[in-house]
Write a protein that holds these residues in place. Structure first.
Motif, short mmCIF file in Angstrom:
data_model
loop_
_atom_site.label_atom_id
_atom_site.label_comp_id
_atom_site.label_asym_id
_atom_site.label_seq_id
_atom_site.Cartn_x
_atom_site.Cartn_y
_atom_site.Cartn_z
N PHE A 1 -13.99 27.80 -5.47
CA PHE A 1 -12.57 27.44 -5.46
C PHE A 1 -11.73 28.67 -5.13
O PHE A 1 -12.06 29.80 -5.52
N THR A 2 -10.62 28.43 -4.46
CA THR A 2 -9.68 29.51 -4.14
C THR A 2 -8.26 29.04 -4.41
O THR A 2 -7.84 27.99 -3.90
N ILE A 3 -7.54 29.82 -5.19
CA ILE A 3 -6.13 29.54 -5.43
C ILE A 3 -5.29 30.40 -4.50
O ILE A 3 -5.60 31.57 -4.25
N SER A 4 -4.23 29.81 -3.97
CA SER A 4 -3.30 30.56 -3.14
C SER A 4 -1.91 29.97 -3.34
O SER A 4 -1.77 28.88 -3.87
N ARG A 5 -0.93 30.72 -2.93
CA ARG A 5 0.44 30.24 -3.09
C ARG A 5 1.29 30.68 -1.92
O ARG A 5 1.04 31.72 -1.31
N ASP A 6 2.26 29.86 -1.62
CA ASP A 6 3.23 30.16 -0.58
C ASP A 6 4.60 30.11 -1.25
O ASP A 6 5.15 29.03 -1.46
N ASN A 7 5.12 31.26 -1.61
CA ASN A 7 6.38 31.29 -2.35
C ASN A 7 7.55 30.81 -1.49
O ASN A 7 8.55 30.33 -2.03
N ALA A 8 7.43 30.90 -0.19
CA ALA A 8 8.50 30.40 0.69
C ALA A 8 8.56 28.88 0.67
O ALA A 8 9.62 28.30 0.90
N LYS A 9 7.41 28.25 0.38
CA LYS A 9 7.35 26.78 0.34
C LYS A 9 7.30 26.24 -1.08
O LYS A 9 7.14 25.04 -1.28
N ASN A 10 7.39 27.14 -2.06
CA ASN A 10 7.34 26.72 -3.47
C ASN A 10 6.09 25.89 -3.76
O ASN A 10 6.16 24.87 -4.47
N THR A 11 4.97 26.32 -3.23
CA THR A 11 3.75 25.53 -3.35
C THR A 11 2.57 26.42 -3.70
O THR A 11 2.44 27.53 -3.18
N VAL A 12 1.72 25.90 -4.58
CA VAL A 12 0.46 26.55 -4.89
C VAL A 12 -0.66 25.58 -4.51
O VAL A 12 -0.51 24.37 -4.62
N TYR A 13 -1.75 26.16 -4.04
CA TYR A 13 -2.87 25.37 -3.55
C TYR A 13 -4.14 25.69 -4.33
O TYR A 13 -4.30 26.79 -4.87
N LEU A 14 -5.05 24.74 -4.32
CA LEU A 14 -6.39 24.97 -4.85
C LEU A 14 -7.38 24.40 -3.84
O LEU A 14 -7.50 23.19 -3.70
#
Length: 124
Positions: free
Chosen positions: A68-81
């Motif tokens: 699993f990898t967590i990432s985030r895009d603060n410009a899109k207000n979104t976090v992914y898994l």
């Protein structure tokens, strides 16, 4: 106050992949550490992955490290898994959580804001 909405869950065969998304409302997303947790029937909610507010620090449960990898895009207000090599034991409701903090909480009680959850089912 921040509101969280998860998406991307579903049914997948063992060995497959899914990407969960968690969209946050508000203009201060970059102030929040974000976490992914999961809860299987009859079990306690458990930490899966977390990201510090800047995304420079991440942490994973041993059971998902390397898959699993967590990432985030603060410009899109979104976090992914991103979840790869899924196993039947990964079947659970997955929740994202947010907490305005400098650190990287890994305990459920350390998070105030929670999404409604998204179901992930991995068939064997």
């Amino acid at each position: 106050q921040v509101q969280l909405v998860e998406s991307g869950g579903g049914l997948v065969q063992a060995g497959g992949s899914l990407r969960l998304s968690c969209a946050a409302s508000g203009r201060t997303f970059s102030s929040y550490a974000m976490g992914w947790f999961r809860q299987a029937p009859g079990k306690e909610r458990e930490f899966v992955a977390g990201s510090s507010r800047g995304g420079d620090s991440t942490d994973y449960a041993d059971s998902v490290k390397g898959r699993f990898t967590i990432s985030r895009d603060n410009a899109k207000n979104t976090v992914y898994l991103q979840m790869n090599s899924l196993k039947p034991d990964d079947t659970a409701v997955y929740y994202c959580a947010a907490q305005a903090t400098v650190g990287l909480p890994v305990r459920a009680y350390q998070y105030i804001h929670w999404g409604q959850g998204t179901q992930v089912t991995v068939s064997s």
